[in-house]
Design a protein around this motif. Sequence first.
Motif, PDB file in Angstrom:
ATOM      1  N   GLY A  49      46.430 103.004  51.172  1.00 47.35           N
ATOM      2  CA  GLY A  49      46.552 104.075  50.181  1.00 47.35           C
ATOM      3  C   GLY A  49      46.154 105.428  50.707  1.00 47.35           C
ATOM      4  O   GLY A  49      46.587 106.452  50.191  1.00 47.35           O
ATOM      5  N   SER A  50      45.348 105.443  51.768  1.00 48.85           N
ATOM      6  CA  SER A  50      44.891 106.735  52.313  1.00 48.85           C
ATOM      7  C   SER A  50      45.759 107.232  53.451  1.00 48.85           C
ATOM      8  O   SER A  50      45.546 108.318  53.951  1.00 48.85           O
ATOM      9  CB  SER A  50      43.440 106.616  52.782  1.00 48.85           C
ATOM     10  OG  SER A  50      43.337 105.721  53.870  1.00 48.85           O
ATOM     11  N   GLN A  51      46.750 106.448  53.857  1.00 50.21           N
ATOM     12  CA  GLN A  51      47.640 106.874  54.940  1.00 50.21           C
ATOM     13  C   GLN A  51      48.524 108.015  54.479  1.00 50.21           C
ATOM     14  O   GLN A  51      49.018 108.021  53.359  1.00 50.21           O
ATOM     15  CB  GLN A  51      48.540 105.706  55.393  1.00 50.21           C
ATOM     16  CG  GLN A  51      47.791 104.601  56.069  1.00 50.21           C
ATOM     17  CD  GLN A  51      48.703 103.440  56.416  1.00 50.21           C
ATOM     18  OE1 GLN A  51      49.783 103.303  55.871  1.00 50.21           O
ATOM     19  NE2 GLN A  51      48.249 102.603  57.316  1.00 50.21           N
ATOM     20  N   THR A  52      48.729 108.953  55.365  1.00 48.16           N
ATOM     21  CA  THR A  52      49.640 110.060  55.067  1.00 48.16           C
ATOM     22  C   THR A  52      51.048 109.650  55.439  1.00 48.16           C
ATOM     23  O   THR A  52      51.251 108.667  56.142  1.00 48.16           O
ATOM     24  CB  THR A  52      49.238 111.325  55.843  1.00 48.16           C
ATOM     25  OG1 THR A  52      49.319 111.046  57.248  1.00 48.16           O
ATOM     26  CG2 THR A  52      47.847 111.786  55.488  1.00 48.16           C
ATOM     27  N   GLU A  53      51.995 110.394  54.987  1.00 49.03           N
ATOM     28  CA  GLU A  53      53.416 110.079  55.233  1.00 49.03           C
ATOM     29  C   GLU A  53      53.703 109.863  56.715  1.00 49.03           C
ATOM     30  O   GLU A  53      54.438 108.987  57.098  1.00 49.03           O
ATOM     31  CB  GLU A  53      54.321 111.180  54.681  1.00 49.03           C
ATOM     32  CG  GLU A  53      54.347 111.250  53.167  1.00 49.03           C
ATOM     33  CD  GLU A  53      54.865 109.999  52.516  1.00 49.03           C
ATOM     34  OE1 GLU A  53      55.858 109.424  52.995  1.00 49.03           O
ATOM     35  OE2 GLU A  53      54.290 109.576  51.503  1.00 49.03           O
ATOM     36  N   TRP A  71      29.385  99.281  46.240  1.00 45.18           N
ATOM     37  CA  TRP A  71      29.561  98.759  47.596  1.00 45.18           C
ATOM     38  C   TRP A  71      30.841  99.208  48.282  1.00 45.18           C
ATOM     39  O   TRP A  71      30.880  99.270  49.512  1.00 45.18           O
ATOM     40  CB  TRP A  71      29.489  97.231  47.586  1.00 45.18           C
ATOM     41  CG  TRP A  71      28.165  96.746  47.105  1.00 45.18           C
ATOM     42  CD1 TRP A  71      26.952  96.985  47.691  1.00 45.18           C
ATOM     43  CD2 TRP A  71      27.890  95.974  45.951  1.00 45.18           C
ATOM     44  NE1 TRP A  71      25.945  96.411  46.963  1.00 45.18           N
ATOM     45  CE2 TRP A  71      26.500  95.778  45.871  1.00 45.18           C
ATOM     46  CE3 TRP A  71      28.695  95.431  44.953  1.00 45.18           C
ATOM     47  CZ2 TRP A  71      25.886  95.052  44.868  1.00 45.18           C
ATOM     48  CZ3 TRP A  71      28.083  94.707  43.945  1.00 45.18           C
ATOM     49  CH2 TRP A  71      26.698  94.529  43.900  1.00 45.18           C
ATOM     50  N   VAL A  72      31.898  99.497  47.558  1.00 44.64           N
ATOM     51  CA  VAL A  72      33.168  99.824  48.203  1.00 44.64           C
ATOM     52  C   VAL A  72      33.264 101.323  48.484  1.00 44.64           C
ATOM     53  O   VAL A  72      33.344 101.728  49.652  1.00 44.64           O
ATOM     54  CB  VAL A  72      34.372  99.331  47.360  1.00 44.64           C
ATOM     55  CG1 VAL A  72      35.686  99.746  47.996  1.00 44.64           C
ATOM     56  CG2 VAL A  72      34.309  97.814  47.182  1.00 44.64           C
ATOM     57  N   THR A 128      38.635  94.689  50.382  1.00 46.77           N
ATOM     58  CA  THR A 128      39.335  95.880  49.882  1.00 46.77           C
ATOM     59  C   THR A 128      39.689  96.870  50.986  1.00 46.77           C
ATOM     60  O   THR A 128      40.585  97.688  50.804  1.00 46.77           O
ATOM     61  CB  THR A 128      38.468  96.616  48.847  1.00 46.77           C
ATOM     62  OG1 THR A 128      37.254  97.076  49.485  1.00 46.77           O
ATOM     63  CG2 THR A 128      38.108  95.720  47.672  1.00 46.77           C
ATOM     64  N   THR A 129      39.013  96.799  52.122  1.00 49.86           N
ATOM     65  CA  THR A 129      39.149  97.813  53.166  1.00 49.86           C
ATOM     66  C   THR A 129      40.583  97.993  53.661  1.00 49.86           C
ATOM     67  O   THR A 129      41.089  99.130  53.677  1.00 49.86           O
ATOM     68  CB  THR A 129      38.174  97.530  54.322  1.00 49.86           C
ATOM     69  OG1 THR A 129      36.838  97.511  53.792  1.00 49.86           O
ATOM     70  CG2 THR A 129      38.270  98.576  55.406  1.00 49.86           C
ATOM     71  N   PRO A 130      41.289  96.926  54.080  1.00 54.39           N
ATOM     72  CA  PRO A 130      42.654  97.160  54.560  1.00 54.39           C
ATOM     73  C   PRO A 130      43.610  97.632  53.460  1.00 54.39           C
ATOM     74  O   PRO A 130      44.539  98.399  53.730  1.00 54.39           O
ATOM     75  CB  PRO A 130      43.078  95.806  55.125  1.00 54.39           C
ATOM     76  CG  PRO A 130      42.117  94.807  54.611  1.00 54.39           C
ATOM     77  CD  PRO A 130      40.864  95.544  54.245  1.00 54.39           C
ATOM     78  N   ALA A 143      41.673  97.136  44.208  1.00 56.07           N
ATOM     79  CA  ALA A 143      41.949  97.847  45.457  1.00 56.07           C
ATOM     80  C   ALA A 143      43.399  98.319  45.491  1.00 56.07           C
ATOM     81  O   ALA A 143      43.677  99.456  45.903  1.00 56.07           O
ATOM     82  CB  ALA A 143      41.642  96.954  46.658  1.00 56.07           C
ATOM     83  N   GLU A 144      44.329  97.477  45.057  1.00 53.21           N
ATOM     84  CA  GLU A 144      45.735  97.882  45.043  1.00 53.21           C
ATOM     85  C   GLU A 144      45.968  99.032  44.060  1.00 53.21           C
ATOM     86  O   GLU A 144      46.707  99.972  44.368  1.00 53.21           O
ATOM     87  CB  GLU A 144      46.634  96.690  44.716  1.00 53.21           C
ATOM     88  CG  GLU A 144      46.740  95.708  45.865  1.00 53.21           C
ATOM     89  CD  GLU A 144      47.731  94.586  45.613  1.00 53.21           C
ATOM     90  OE1 GLU A 144      48.314  94.507  44.502  1.00 53.21           O
ATOM     91  OE2 GLU A 144      47.918  93.774  46.536  1.00 53.21           O
ATOM     92  N   ALA A 145      45.341  98.974  42.901  1.00 51.41           N
ATOM     93  CA  ALA A 145      45.502 100.045  41.912  1.00 51.41           C
ATOM     94  C   ALA A 145      44.933 101.359  42.436  1.00 51.41           C
ATOM     95  O   ALA A 145      45.563 102.420  42.297  1.00 51.41           O
ATOM     96  CB  ALA A 145      44.825  99.647  40.600  1.00 51.41           C
TER      97      ALA A 145
END
Length: 148
Positions: free
Chosen positions: A141-145, A74-75, A134-136, A37-39
């Motif tokens: 990673g999907s947050q914009t600036e 699943w993710v 993995t959700t949080p 998830a981090e990668a």
Amino acid sequence: MLEAMSAKRTHVGGPGSGHVVKLANNYLCAAHLLTTAEAVAMAAKAGVDPAACLAGLNSGSGRSAVSEVNFPEWVLSERFDSGFTTGLMRKDLRLARDAAEQLGLPLPLLQAVVEAWHANPEQPTDSDDFNHITTPILARGSQTEGNQ
């Protein structure tokens, strides 16, 4: 009649060996969910599509059953219906940590994984599918600036 929990059956030793190997397997799976998830979050933050990132990981040495099976099934699909709960994974991680302690074996990475899985009992809850851990991470990673 007992139903197998896995398609494969492997003899790993005498009494108790199977239990220890199950705990070791679930420890690795729990760690792989976090690290994958981090990668994927890192790649997504850099503009790489998560599915493309997984394709790259799965053609390289970083692949695992988590990147090859859990993430697509699943993710990324957001189905989260694997049949294994977060509560069960948390229990197995505590048991693995306790086993290592009883053996006098300091395993700081195992301790960090246990702590990460127990950091927020509400996200995911014990009744949620364990892949929800993995959700949080992926959300970061999907947050914009502007949303950071």
